[in-house]
Design an enzyme around this catalytic site. Structure first.
Site, mmCIF file in Angstrom:
data_model
loop_
_atom_site.group_PDB
_atom_site.id
_atom_site.type_symbol
_atom_site.label_atom_id
_atom_site.label_comp_id
_atom_site.label_asym_id
_atom_site.label_seq_id
_atom_site.Cartn_x
_atom_site.Cartn_y
_atom_site.Cartn_z
ATOM 1 C CB ALA A 1 39.328 15.728 4.306
ATOM 2 C CE1 TYR B 1 43.342 21.045 1.777
ATOM 3 C CE2 TYR B 1 42.317 22.704 3.379
ATOM 4 C CZ TYR B 1 43.572 22.136 2.952
ATOM 5 O OH TYR B 1 44.761 22.399 3.793
ATOM 6 N NE ARG C 1 54.352 20.508 -4.290
ATOM 7 C CZ ARG C 1 53.548 20.415 -5.247
ATOM 8 N NH1 ARG C 1 54.107 20.824 -6.808
ATOM 9 N NH2 ARG C 1 52.146 20.436 -5.213
ATOM 10 N N GLY D 1 54.279 13.132 1.840
ATOM 11 C CA GLY D 1 54.336 14.362 1.102
ATOM 12 C C GLY D 1 55.486 15.241 1.361
HETATM 13 P P1 NAD Z 1 52.153 20.802 -1.478
HETATM 14 O O1 NAD Z 1 51.142 20.414 -2.787
HETATM 15 O O2 NAD Z 1 53.014 21.864 -1.534
HETATM 16 O O3 NAD Z 1 52.796 19.332 -0.922
HETATM 17 C C1 NAD Z 1 52.028 18.303 -0.807
HETATM 18 C C2 NAD Z 1 53.023 16.931 -1.320
HETATM 19 O O4 NAD Z 1 52.032 15.810 -0.870
HETATM 20 C C3 NAD Z 1 53.198 16.877 -2.604
HETATM 21 O O5 NAD Z 1 54.613 16.809 -2.826
HETATM 22 C C4 NAD Z 1 52.177 15.816 -3.244
HETATM 23 O O6 NAD Z 1 53.055 15.073 -4.314
HETATM 24 C C5 NAD Z 1 52.179 14.906 -1.939
HETATM 25 N N1 NAD Z 1 50.933 14.083 -2.034
HETATM 26 C C6 NAD Z 1 49.721 14.132 -2.553
HETATM 27 N N2 NAD Z 1 49.212 13.001 -2.616
HETATM 28 C C7 NAD Z 1 49.867 12.144 -2.173
HETATM 29 C C8 NAD Z 1 49.613 10.769 -1.803
HETATM 30 N N3 NAD Z 1 48.580 10.133 -2.155
HETATM 31 N N4 NAD Z 1 50.472 10.050 -1.054
HETATM 32 C C9 NAD Z 1 51.755 10.589 -0.678
HETATM 33 N N5 NAD Z 1 52.002 11.920 -1.306
HETATM 34 C C10 NAD Z 1 51.095 12.697 -1.662
HETATM 35 O O7 NAD Z 1 51.301 21.171 -0.282
HETATM 36 P P2 NAD Z 1 51.546 22.027 1.180
HETATM 37 O O8 NAD Z 1 51.111 23.488 0.739
HETATM 38 O O9 NAD Z 1 53.029 21.904 1.486
HETATM 39 O O10 NAD Z 1 50.672 21.361 2.241
HETATM 40 C C11 NAD Z 1 51.134 20.540 3.131
HETATM 41 C C12 NAD Z 1 50.142 19.959 3.867
HETATM 42 O O11 NAD Z 1 49.856 21.294 4.766
HETATM 43 C C13 NAD Z 1 48.598 19.551 3.396
HETATM 44 O O12 NAD Z 1 48.127 18.358 4.158
HETATM 45 C C14 NAD Z 1 47.871 20.770 3.343
HETATM 46 O O13 NAD Z 1 46.531 20.546 3.236
HETATM 47 C C15 NAD Z 1 48.159 21.350 4.638
HETATM 48 N N6 NAD Z 1 48.057 22.758 4.663
HETATM 49 C C16 NAD Z 1 48.682 23.766 3.826
HETATM 50 C C17 NAD Z 1 48.189 25.047 4.011
HETATM 51 C C18 NAD Z 1 48.934 26.104 2.864
HETATM 52 O O14 NAD Z 1 48.396 27.410 2.963
HETATM 53 N N7 NAD Z 1 49.992 25.837 1.893
HETATM 54 C C19 NAD Z 1 47.441 25.500 4.811
HETATM 55 C C20 NAD Z 1 46.806 24.568 5.806
HETATM 56 C C21 NAD Z 1 47.258 23.308 5.655
#
Ligand code: NAD
Length: 270
Positions: free
Chosen positions: A158, A155, A15, A12
């Site tokens: 998981a 969420y 981005r 992932g």
């Molecule tokens: P984002 O949506 O910007 O990026 C997630 C990426 O994962 C996307 O590019 C998407 O295409 C890819 N993706 C989704 N499903 C997929 C699959 N089946 N196989 C491969 N790639 C897949 O999200 P983010 O904010 O950068 O979050 C990244 C991680 O950090 C996630 O696990 C999220 O739960 C965790 N997180 C984010 C935050 C936040 O505030 N942004 C806080 C805590 C945890």
């Protein structure tokens, strides 16, 4: 913290936090493989890194599909003969009251963020890390996995699962010198977060106020923690869950009891 010549897969990473981790690893000498569901996004991300002089490539990956996880692991193994680092970062976020949660949304969130972490980890471990008797895995969980937040049953469940899964794998695979840890970000200023703010689903000010350090995280601050756990500096750390949350989780009880003045009182004393 050198990752010189390390081969790293980041899921992932087209981005957001994943891309920032990929750039950070590349800056520290790793060759990064961006495993991304949206192929065009992954290719553009890899191209952006190469344009900055880094070593990067993108492979289409759906972490919910064990065959896709195997294919990516085998391709990287065939090309480089080893996989040193895996960051399970792919994720998505859907808000529903539990009584209204559609079956597809529950299944999708658990599939990407728990089943997907297991399938990708299993594929990389079987293909590379167990035979080579070495490797580092960092799973991106969340502070959501450490407590009850309304509207986030799939969420948070998981993410809680990922934290415990990491502990289990850390103990199972220590014999192969594979370290498995989690980073649990607090609210982080990504594109996803900005679009939630624009839609009015998230009020940034409230998140800032709720955080003892007074602001949400920058993606680079999450990537720094992942880099540390991936590096030799963390050589004796396994089964750990490192919160990067500006103090959000420890503050939970005070906040729930309605004592926001406690934090300013503490500041006055110090
Ligand atoms: P984002 O949506 O910007 O990026 C997630 C990426 O994962 C996307 O590019 C998407 O295409 C890819 N993706 C989704 N499903 C997929 C699959 N089946 N196989 C491969 N790639 C897949 O999200 P983010 O904010 O950068 O979050 C990244 C991680 O950090 C996630 O696990 C999220 O739960 C965790 N997180 C984010 C935050 C936040 O505030 N942004 C806080 C805590 C945890």
């Amino acid at each position: 913290m050198s990752l010189e010549d390390q081969i790293a897969i980041i899921t992932g990473a087209g981005r957001g936090i994943g891309f920032t981790i990929a750039r950070k690893f590349a800056q520290h000498g790793a060759h990064v493989v961006i495993g991304e569901l949206v192929d065009e996004r992954g290719q553009e991300a890899a191209e952006a890194l190469r344009a900055q002089g880094y070593s990067a490539q993108a492979l289409q990956l759906d972490v919910t599909q064990p065959a896709s996880c195997r294919a990516v692991s085998e391709k990287v193994m065939a090309e480089y003969g080893r996989i040193d680092l895996l960051v399970n970062n792919a994720g998505l976020f859907q808000l529903y009251k539990s009584e209204e949660m559609p079956e597809e949304s529950w299944r999708l969130q658990v599939d990407v963020m728990l089943n997907g972490v297991f399938f990708m980890t299993q594929a990389v471990a079987r293909t590379a890390m167990i035979p080579q008797k070495r490797g580092v895995i960092v799973n991106i969980a969340s502070i959501g996995g450490m407590g009850g937040w309304p509207m986030r049953s799939a969420y948070n469940a998981a993410k809680a699962g990922v934290i415990v899964l990491s502990e289990v794998l850390a103990t199972e695979w220590a014999q192969y010198h594979i370290r498995v840890n989690c980073v649990s970000p607090g609210v982080t200023r990504t594109d996803m977060m900005d679009s939630l703010i624009k839609q009015g689903a998230v009020q940034l000010e409230k998140y800032n106020n709720r955080t003892p350090l007074g602001r949400v995280a920058e993606p680079d601050e999450i990537a720094n923690a992942v880099l540390f756990l991936a590096s030799e500096r963390a050589s004796f750390i396994t089964g750990e869950n490192l919160r990067v949350d500006g103090g959000w989780v420890p503050y939970a009880n005070l906040h729930a009891l309605g004592f926001p003045e406690e934090s300013s009182a503490r500041q006055e004393e110090s």
